[in-house]
Design an enzyme around this catalytic site. Sequence first.
Site, mmCIF file in Angstrom:
data_model
loop_
_atom_site.group_PDB
_atom_site.id
_atom_site.type_symbol
_atom_site.label_atom_id
_atom_site.label_comp_id
_atom_site.label_asym_id
_atom_site.label_seq_id
_atom_site.Cartn_x
_atom_site.Cartn_y
_atom_site.Cartn_z
ATOM 1 N N SER A 46 1.276 5.084 -10.634
ATOM 2 C CA SER A 46 0.923 3.659 -10.652
ATOM 3 C C SER A 46 0.076 3.188 -9.485
ATOM 4 O O SER A 46 -0.397 2.044 -9.490
ATOM 5 C CB SER A 46 2.193 2.808 -10.724
ATOM 6 O OG SER A 46 2.783 2.908 -11.996
ATOM 7 N N SER A 50 0.855 0.885 -12.829
ATOM 8 C CA SER A 50 1.320 -0.472 -12.902
ATOM 9 C C SER A 50 0.788 -1.364 -11.787
ATOM 10 O O SER A 50 0.970 -2.579 -11.845
ATOM 11 C CB SER A 50 2.851 -0.487 -12.842
ATOM 12 O OG SER A 50 3.313 0.026 -11.598
ATOM 13 N N LYS A 80 1.587 -6.303 -4.370
ATOM 14 C CA LYS A 80 2.059 -6.172 -5.746
ATOM 15 C C LYS A 80 3.355 -6.972 -5.879
ATOM 16 O O LYS A 80 4.206 -6.938 -4.957
ATOM 17 C CB LYS A 80 2.299 -4.686 -6.034
ATOM 18 C CG LYS A 80 2.768 -4.346 -7.422
ATOM 19 C CD LYS A 80 2.875 -2.821 -7.584
ATOM 20 C CE LYS A 80 3.275 -2.412 -8.987
ATOM 21 N NZ LYS A 80 3.292 -0.929 -9.149
#
Lengths: 72, 465
Positions: free
Chosen positions: B178, B154, B79
């Site tokens: 997330s 996210s 990420k």
Amino acid sequence: MPPTITEAEFAALLARAGLTLPAGQRAGILAVWGAVQAMQAAVRTPPPGAAPLSAAAASAEPAVTYSLAGDA
Amino acid sequence: MTAAIPTIAEAARQIAARSLSPVELMEACLGRAAAHEPALNAFIRLDAEAARAAARAAEARIMRDGPRGPLDGIPFAHKDIYETAGIPTTAHSRVLEHHVPAADAFTVRRLAEAGVISLGKLATHEFAFGGPSFDLPWPPARNPWNPDHMPAGSSSGTGAAVAAGMILGGTGSDTGGSIRGPAALCGIAGIKPTYGRCSRAGVLPLAQTLDHTGPLAWTVEDCAILLGAMAGHDPADPASADVPVPDFRGELGCGVKGLRIGFVRHFHEADNPVSAATLKGIEDAAAFFRAEGAEVGDVTLPSLAEFNACGWIILLSEAFAVHEAWMRRDAQMYGELLRDRLVLGGLLTAADYLAAQKKRLELTARTAAAVAGCDLLLTAAQPGEAPRIDAVPKWAFLEKPNFTIPFNVTGWPGLTLCTGYGEGGLPVAMQLVGKPWSEPTLFRAGDHYERAMPWRGRRPALLDG
């Protein structure tokens, strides 16, 4: 839920935060401020069975506590 | 075609037996990325040539010395809030568009030492909070099960890339859900470990007392393998716990007989009622666990509304503290969604924040007391299938309480896994929650369920096209 503060009070909050927002952005955030106010109230609601304004509640140790216990 | 995508565990066995070449495995992932990335936007940065070179080097080393472990030669990605030395780490934001870290995050280093090969950096909601957004330098990731829908966030790029078979695993972060949200809506598995289990050093923060790092992968077992590489004490993270790292696969195969599972029915039936398919998946899972010898009984926790109020006051306050200087200098550098959300945190007071932290201790104590007789908890992870990506309200988090932030508030580990598909053909999921440091038991139950169900045999239809 609608906010329970006026536009002037909301403007004061923004000023305190040092934020200058365009009118449209300010109105959009004010429109949802009521939901945040509900959260502000919720975190101050005592647990079931507890007195809301007791001395014990007021003197309970805050969660964020500075400590040097580990250095002793 | 889709059956050819191995899990990490399968790939590791084949690589160790020299029946699978890391180079061929990488080429297969890169091929899927080339075919589907234009529709999915899972990556902010995809460096195919570097990945190929690393795969060739890994293959030569493995042929010479044997694999380092089950992650050696595995296609992977981080990420884009995980700092990577010499490689831009943008948080999917114009604010950090040109940020090039000097060092790897602790977890990036640990995973590299275990042998994963990075394909690049994955899309996220802006600074792990603002998304899906269409006014950022990169488009938002989309859901492989239907690119008109969001993959949740996210850790949106990680969820999309794993489900699409572009990578076999990836990193995520979880401050209010997330990791567990994208795992749920992308039909994969994701674990938010116990607070302090994995270092956050070198990972751009959202809200430090709620932030967790952890992995997403196609299966529960793969998450256990990845967590084994990520976990461990790191003095650079003040919240990192100096506790032993167990064998996270140590309880796999032990079944669920005798486990006591608390069914947090009120979360998904009363506090925020879920879709029919989500409810059926959870009820069927409860029935499965019961049939396999677990004791399943209802438990009552504090309400979702209480947990959400506490969690969001803390998150908004801490997030604004992180971004205050940037916000005051030029708030227009942010996308609209994150900018407006951050403003809320700036309007809260120190008394709000401290009241929320005090409430947090109370909620955690009430939760611990309510589930004293349980080993695990079962509830929803998401209210239903993924919504359309163009129909996600800016203030969704204020409209209905979510199912995941309660366990950021408590810091307890939570695992999300697929329970089937809804009316729209997109995945639905459940959430299993453990007591602190009980991840092996969480994996044991999740893996037992997953192996008994057919969901792992089905990939998004776009991969067949």
